[in-house]
Design a protein around this motif. Structure first.
Motif, short mmCIF file in Angstrom:
data_model
loop_
_atom_site.label_atom_id
_atom_site.label_comp_id
_atom_site.label_asym_id
_atom_site.label_seq_id
_atom_site.Cartn_x
_atom_site.Cartn_y
_atom_site.Cartn_z
N UNK A 108 0.83 -1.20 0.00
CA UNK A 108 0.00 0.00 0.00
C UNK A 108 0.87 1.26 0.00
N UNK A 109 1.99 1.24 0.74
CA UNK A 109 2.91 2.38 0.74
C UNK A 109 3.49 2.61 -0.66
N UNK A 110 3.93 1.52 -1.31
CA UNK A 110 4.50 1.62 -2.66
C UNK A 110 3.46 2.14 -3.64
N UNK A 111 2.22 1.65 -3.54
CA UNK A 111 1.14 2.11 -4.42
C UNK A 111 0.90 3.61 -4.25
N UNK A 112 0.86 4.07 -3.01
CA UNK A 112 0.61 5.49 -2.74
C UNK A 112 1.71 6.36 -3.33
N UNK A 113 2.97 5.98 -3.15
CA UNK A 113 4.08 6.76 -3.68
C UNK A 113 4.06 6.79 -5.20
N UNK A 114 3.86 5.63 -5.82
CA UNK A 114 3.93 5.55 -7.28
C UNK A 114 2.76 6.28 -7.94
N UNK A 115 1.54 5.96 -7.52
CA UNK A 115 0.37 6.55 -8.16
C UNK A 115 0.24 8.03 -7.87
N UNK A 116 0.62 8.45 -6.67
CA UNK A 116 0.52 9.86 -6.34
C UNK A 116 1.34 10.73 -7.29
N UNK A 117 2.59 10.35 -7.52
CA UNK A 117 3.45 11.14 -8.40
C UNK A 117 3.08 10.98 -9.88
N UNK A 118 2.69 9.77 -10.28
CA UNK A 118 2.34 9.54 -11.68
C UNK A 118 1.06 10.28 -12.06
N UNK A 119 0.08 10.29 -11.18
CA UNK A 119 -1.17 11.01 -11.45
C UNK A 119 -0.90 12.51 -11.55
N UNK A 120 -0.03 13.01 -10.68
CA UNK A 120 0.33 14.44 -10.76
C UNK A 120 0.95 14.77 -12.11
N UNK A 121 1.83 13.90 -12.59
CA UNK A 121 2.57 14.19 -13.83
C UNK A 121 1.71 14.06 -15.08
N UNK A 122 0.78 13.10 -15.10
CA UNK A 122 0.11 12.77 -16.35
C UNK A 122 -1.38 13.13 -16.41
N UNK A 123 -2.01 13.43 -15.28
CA UNK A 123 -3.45 13.65 -15.31
C UNK A 123 -3.88 15.07 -14.96
N UNK A 124 -2.94 15.98 -14.72
CA UNK A 124 -3.36 17.34 -14.47
C UNK A 124 -3.46 18.09 -15.80
N UNK A 125 -4.31 19.13 -15.88
CA UNK A 125 -4.44 19.90 -17.12
C UNK A 125 -3.11 20.49 -17.55
N UNK A 126 -2.86 20.51 -18.85
CA UNK A 126 -1.57 20.97 -19.36
C UNK A 126 -1.29 22.43 -19.03
N UNK A 127 -2.35 23.25 -18.91
CA UNK A 127 -2.10 24.66 -18.60
C UNK A 127 -1.69 24.87 -17.14
N UNK A 128 -1.88 23.82 -16.31
CA UNK A 128 -1.43 23.89 -14.92
C UNK A 128 -0.09 23.20 -14.72
N UNK A 129 0.47 22.66 -15.80
CA UNK A 129 1.68 21.86 -15.68
C UNK A 129 2.90 22.76 -15.62
N UNK A 130 3.60 22.77 -14.50
CA UNK A 130 4.84 23.53 -14.35
C UNK A 130 6.00 22.62 -14.71
N UNK A 131 6.82 23.06 -15.67
CA UNK A 131 7.92 22.21 -16.12
C UNK A 131 8.94 21.96 -15.01
N UNK A 132 9.18 23.00 -14.19
CA UNK A 132 10.13 22.82 -13.09
C UNK A 132 9.60 21.82 -12.08
N UNK A 133 8.33 21.96 -11.70
CA UNK A 133 7.73 20.99 -10.79
C UNK A 133 7.72 19.60 -11.41
N UNK A 134 7.45 19.55 -12.71
CA UNK A 134 7.40 18.26 -13.42
C UNK A 134 8.74 17.54 -13.37
N UNK A 135 9.84 18.30 -13.48
CA UNK A 135 11.17 17.68 -13.44
C UNK A 135 11.47 17.10 -12.06
N UNK A 136 11.12 17.83 -11.02
CA UNK A 136 11.40 17.32 -9.68
C UNK A 136 10.47 16.16 -9.31
#
Length: 312
Positions: free
Chosen positions: A245-273
């Protein structure tokens, strides 16, 4: 696309963290250390799963698959990043970019599905313990693992083809440290709303559907655990599922942030980190999460080390 003396396209310039040159040396050292621990940790999990007969179970079969996947995933990105951070070469060829995107995306998609399969395995172990060996027989485990790899790389092939069919009109500066779809889409010189919609739905399929199945599985697991009268039994059941469950939370949390947020809200600097986290940090800490919270793995490690010491 980059031209040199009238020659044809040669590749992309990975800007990486060039706008923060003071960070590059620090990041180089940190990434190198994390990569070494990733190699050691995941290799240890794979070796223990094969060497200790007590770990020849569906749970550790899937865990060794996950460790191998993490090894491949971080290796598809980190060596290029280390070269980039060292200042030796910040470019990547067109073919290299295609291969890197295909492999890293394929491995990431495979992990999405494999984590869902592992949640189903834990559901059967907790909710159907008397039928566990019947349901999770080796043939079904091999089939589910193979299906995870096939679906992951089939989706990656589609996304990679669609991405590199986009015209980029002479642009060759990729504001990232590896070839990834969100960063690459910013190079396109045409309206990309249609392909963004297609990739969004593909991301929903690869992320939210497995995540929903995982939540349903853990809903059933929690209900089953609450019916256990023994507190020791409850702790054992929670311990069995807690690491996953810990591994699932870490993986999905970051992946959803990177791929499922609207592109106009996507910060390239945040995306890199964020990408640094799911390409380097998560593969490094996964083995430690499973090892530190799992008595079977710790017991197998002590046994192998003790036998190795006695054989000297």
């Amino acid at each position: 696309m980059e031209q040199k003396n009238g020659s044809s396209f040669t590749g992309f310039l990975l800007l990486s963290f060039s706008d923060r040159p003071q960070l590059e040396l620090v990041l180089f050292v940190v990434v190198l250390i994390f990569y070494i621990f990733t190699l050691l940790g995941n290799t240890t999990i794979i070796a223990l799963s094969h060497l200790d007969p007590h770990l020849h179970t569906p749970m550790y079969f899937f865990l060794s698959n996950l460790s191998f996947l993490d090894l491949c995933y971080t290796t598809s990105v980190v060596p290029q990043l280390l070269v980039n951070l060292s200042g030796a070469d910040k470019t990547i060829s067109f073919a290299g970019c295609v291969v890197q995107l295909y492999i890293s995306l394929g491995l990431g998609c495979t992990e999405c599905i494999l984590l869902g399969v592992m949640a189903f395995d834990r559901y059967v172990a907790v909710c159907r313990p008397l039928h566990y060996t019947v349901i999770m027989h080796p043939r079904l485990c091999a089939l589910m693992a193979s299906a995870s790899w096939f679906i992951g790389f089939a989706n990656s092939l589609l996304q990679t083809v669609l991405t590199f069919l986009l015209p980029i009109c002479g642009r060759n500066k990729l504001d990232h440290f590896f070839c990834e779809i969100p960063a690459f889409l910013k190079l396109a010189c045409i309206d990309i709303s249609m392909i963004q919609s297609e990739m969004f739905f593909a991301s929903v399929f690869m992320l939210l559907i497995p995540a929903s199945l995982i939540m349903l599985s853990y809903g059933g697991i929690v209900r089953a655990i609450l019916t256990i009268k023994s507190s020791a039994g409850q702790r054992k059941a929670f311990g069995t599922c807690g690491s996953h469950l810990i591994v699932v939370t870490l993986f999905y949390g970051t992946a959803i942030y990177a791929y499922l947020q609207p592109s106009n809200n996507y910060s390239q600097d945040q995306g890199k980190f964020i990408a640094l986290f799911y390409t380097i940090v998560t593969p490094m800490i996964n083995p430690f999460i499973y090892t530190l919270r799992n008595k079977d793995v710790k017991g197998a490690m002590k046994k192998i080390l003790w036998e190795s010491y006695d054989s000297r």
